[in-house]
Scaffold this motif. Structure first.
Motif, PDB file in Angstrom:
ATOM      1  N   VAL A   1       9.645  15.915  87.860  1.00  0.00           N
ATOM      2  CA  VAL A   1       9.372  16.427  89.211  1.00  0.00           C
ATOM      3  C   VAL A   1      10.543  16.061  90.117  1.00  0.00           C
ATOM      4  N   THR A   2      10.968  16.998  90.961  1.00  0.00           N
ATOM      5  CA  THR A   2      12.066  16.665  91.878  1.00  0.00           C
ATOM      6  C   THR A   2      11.515  16.110  93.195  1.00  0.00           C
ATOM      7  N   VAL A   3      12.362  15.339  93.870  1.00  0.00           N
ATOM      8  CA  VAL A   3      11.992  14.797  95.182  1.00  0.00           C
ATOM      9  C   VAL A   3      11.679  15.955  96.133  1.00  0.00           C
ATOM     10  N   ALA A   4      12.496  17.010  96.048  1.00  0.00           N
ATOM     11  CA  ALA A   4      12.295  18.160  96.943  1.00  0.00           C
ATOM     12  C   ALA A   4      10.921  18.794  96.731  1.00  0.00           C
ATOM     13  N   ARG A   5      10.480  18.818  95.469  1.00  0.00           N
ATOM     14  CA  ARG A   5       9.188  19.429  95.170  1.00  0.00           C
ATOM     15  C   ARG A   5       8.039  18.632  95.801  1.00  0.00           C
ATOM     16  N   VAL A   6       8.114  17.311  95.726  1.00  0.00           N
ATOM     17  CA  VAL A   6       7.058  16.496  96.351  1.00  0.00           C
ATOM     18  C   VAL A   6       7.120  16.669  97.872  1.00  0.00           C
ATOM     19  N   GLN A   7       8.336  16.733  98.396  1.00  0.00           N
ATOM     20  CA  GLN A   7       8.484  16.888  99.851  1.00  0.00           C
ATOM     21  C   GLN A   7       7.863  18.179 100.365  1.00  0.00           C
ATOM     22  N   ARG A   8       7.793  19.178  99.490  1.00  0.00           N
ATOM     23  CA  ARG A   8       7.221  20.478  99.897  1.00  0.00           C
ATOM     24  C   ARG A   8       5.699  20.477  99.853  1.00  0.00           C
ATOM     25  N   ASN A   9       5.099  19.461  99.232  1.00  0.00           N
ATOM     26  CA  ASN A   9       3.637  19.439  99.084  1.00  0.00           C
ATOM     27  C   ASN A   9       2.976  19.318 100.473  1.00  0.00           C
ATOM     28  N   PRO A  10       2.253  20.372 100.901  1.00  0.00           N
ATOM     29  CA  PRO A  10       1.744  20.377 102.285  1.00  0.00           C
ATOM     30  C   PRO A  10       0.760  19.242 102.583  1.00  0.00           C
ATOM     31  N   THR A  11      -0.033  18.800 101.591  1.00  0.00           N
ATOM     32  CA  THR A  11      -0.982  17.706 101.853  1.00  0.00           C
ATOM     33  C   THR A  11      -0.225  16.403 102.052  1.00  0.00           C
ATOM     34  N   VAL A  12       0.808  16.170 101.234  1.00  0.00           N
ATOM     35  CA  VAL A  12       1.612  14.956 101.398  1.00  0.00           C
ATOM     36  C   VAL A  12       2.270  14.969 102.783  1.00  0.00           C
ATOM     37  N   LYS A  13       2.800  16.133 103.151  1.00  0.00           N
ATOM     38  CA  LYS A  13       3.441  16.267 104.476  1.00  0.00           C
ATOM     39  C   LYS A  13       2.464  15.894 105.579  1.00  0.00           C
ATOM     40  N   ALA A  14       1.270  16.469 105.517  1.00  0.00           N
ATOM     41  CA  ALA A  14       0.264  16.229 106.565  1.00  0.00           C
ATOM     42  C   ALA A  14      -0.146  14.762 106.585  1.00  0.00           C
ATOM     43  N   GLU A  15      -0.274  14.166 105.395  1.00  0.00           N
ATOM     44  CA  GLU A  15      -0.741  12.775 105.341  1.00  0.00           C
ATOM     45  C   GLU A  15       0.338  11.800 105.834  1.00  0.00           C
ATOM     46  N   ILE A  16       1.605  12.132 105.573  1.00  0.00           N
ATOM     47  CA  ILE A  16       2.700  11.286 106.060  1.00  0.00           C
ATOM     48  C   ILE A  16       2.684  11.281 107.592  1.00  0.00           C
TER      49      ILE A  16
END
Ligand code: ATP
Ligand code: MG
Length: 353
Positions: A102-117
């Motif tokens: 998995v790339t860092v960019a791919r995790v960064q695009r995850n909308p739930t992770v974004k919202a939770e951060i």
């Protein structure tokens, strides 16, 4: 192919009605359908530590609370394996291997992770473990070869990410992992129940919850103080039902029988909504009705919970035995994974050749 369920919750607090309509109710239904060969229900303590590293006592104190909530809702330890995530170290090992896919960019695009951060105000100080939790969740699901994952809507991006990892792993190392399917609740209002403060999601971390273990008085107080339509100031004003938390809760909880029992002036929810929109129906009447509906739904759950609270040594044993069973299942998958990845060095004599 066996039909296997994996799902779980973070022990960051007692479970609330959002969990109930979004996932727990569905799990109990699937459990009792008899259609599944194995059901694993995980108390995700390791995941909870990703954003609670400095509060290990909070995570520890909620293990039993979450287990009690499960049993109260009808999770049956004879049919479902309840276990604690950190007691299965194979999950951590698997996470470590998946991180390479998995790339860092791919995790960064995850909308739930974004919202939770954003919700946790992490800004520039995101713990690496928290950032990687979607990967660890993929490990949880695939370690048990889950075919079915019943969750609330906020988990959709996690399942998507998991499916990508499965695809990549199988493409690189050969067909090994099972591709899971997500099961969302059928009722749209249950996908993401808002908080009593009107915020988009009822969430333990936001403190805007009605807990399954709340007393009758707590529940009443919370419901009577709930947000409604801010433009509906006087009883005779026309009101909005769309986006109005009180009506969203009714969408999630109420059935026609509830009207016969508690509010016989109306046949069903459509009639009640219609009157509210027209004007002439006060918030207090609607809230009192909602209170009766929720009380009738939560009373049996609370009573079953109290029964289990008197049998804590049994609950402890359910968790201990479940964790042992879960570890055996995950260890089998890990053997296949290591073989596929060619890191099963001592399983055969090939290293000598
Ligand atoms: P935290 O704030 O610690 O993340 P949480 O309240 O979001 O806690 P989780 O343990 O993260 O709860 O979620 C457990 C399950 O419940 C997931 O499947 C999630 O989709 C579902 N769920 C959580 N909150 C809601 C909600 N408000 N409506 C519907 N489903 C929900
Ligand atoms: Mg959550």
């Amino acid at each position: 192919m066996e039909k296997i369920i994996l799902t779980g919750d973070r022990p960051t607090g007692r479970l609330h009605v959002g969990h109930y309509v979004g996932s727990l109710k569905e799990r109990v239904r699937l459990q009792n359908s008899g259609l599944y060969d194995k059901i694993y229900i995980m108390i995700a303590d390791a995941q909870a530590l990703t954003d609670n590293a400095e509060h290990p006592e909070k995570v520890r104190n909620n293990i039993m609370q979450v287990a009690l909530d499960y049993l109260a809702c009808g999770i049956d330890p004879e049919k479902s394996t309840i276990f604690i995530q950190s007691t299965v170290p194979e999950l951590t090992e698997l996470t470590f291997y998946y991180m390479n896919l998995v790339t860092v960019a791919r995790v960064q695009r995850n909308p739930t992770v974004k919202a939770e951060i954003q919700m946790r105000n992490f800004a520039q100080s995101i713990p690496v473990g928290f950032f990687c939790y979607p990967i660890s969740q993929a490990a949880d699901i695939t370690a048990f070869r889950a075919t079915t994952v019943p969750v609330g809507e906020d988990q959709a991006p996690m399942i998507e990410q998991c499916k990508e990892i499965v695809k990549k792993f199988n493409a690189v190392y050969g067909e090994t992992l099972t591709d899971p399917e997500m099961v969302l609740p059928g009722n749209a209002a249950c996908l993401r129940l808002p908080g009593i403060d009107g915020k988009a999601k009822m969430s333990k971390s936001l403190g805007n919850c009605i807990y399954l273990s709340d007393t009758e008085e707590d529940i009443k107080k919370k419901i009577m103080s709930m947000f409604t339509d801010p433009t509906h100031l006087r009883r005779e004003d026309p009101g909005h039902t769309e986006g109005n938390p009180v009506f969203i809760y009714l969408d999630a909880f109420c059935r026609d029988e509830h009207f016969t029992e508690f509010l016989p002036e109306y046949k069903n929810l459509d009639e009640l909504k219609e009157h509210y929109r027209r004007g002439g129906l006060g918030d207090v009447t609607v809230k009192k009705f909602l209170n009766s509906v929720i009380q009738s739904e939560l009373r049996p759950i609370r009573e079953r919970r109290q029964m289990w609270e008197g049998r804590l040594p049994e609950v402890y044993e359910i968790l201990r035995a479940g964790s042992e069973r879960a570890r055996c299942a995950a260890a089998e998958t890990l053997r296949d994974v290591r073989r596929a990845m060619k890191i099963d060095y001592f399983e055969d004599g090939n290293l000598l050749k």
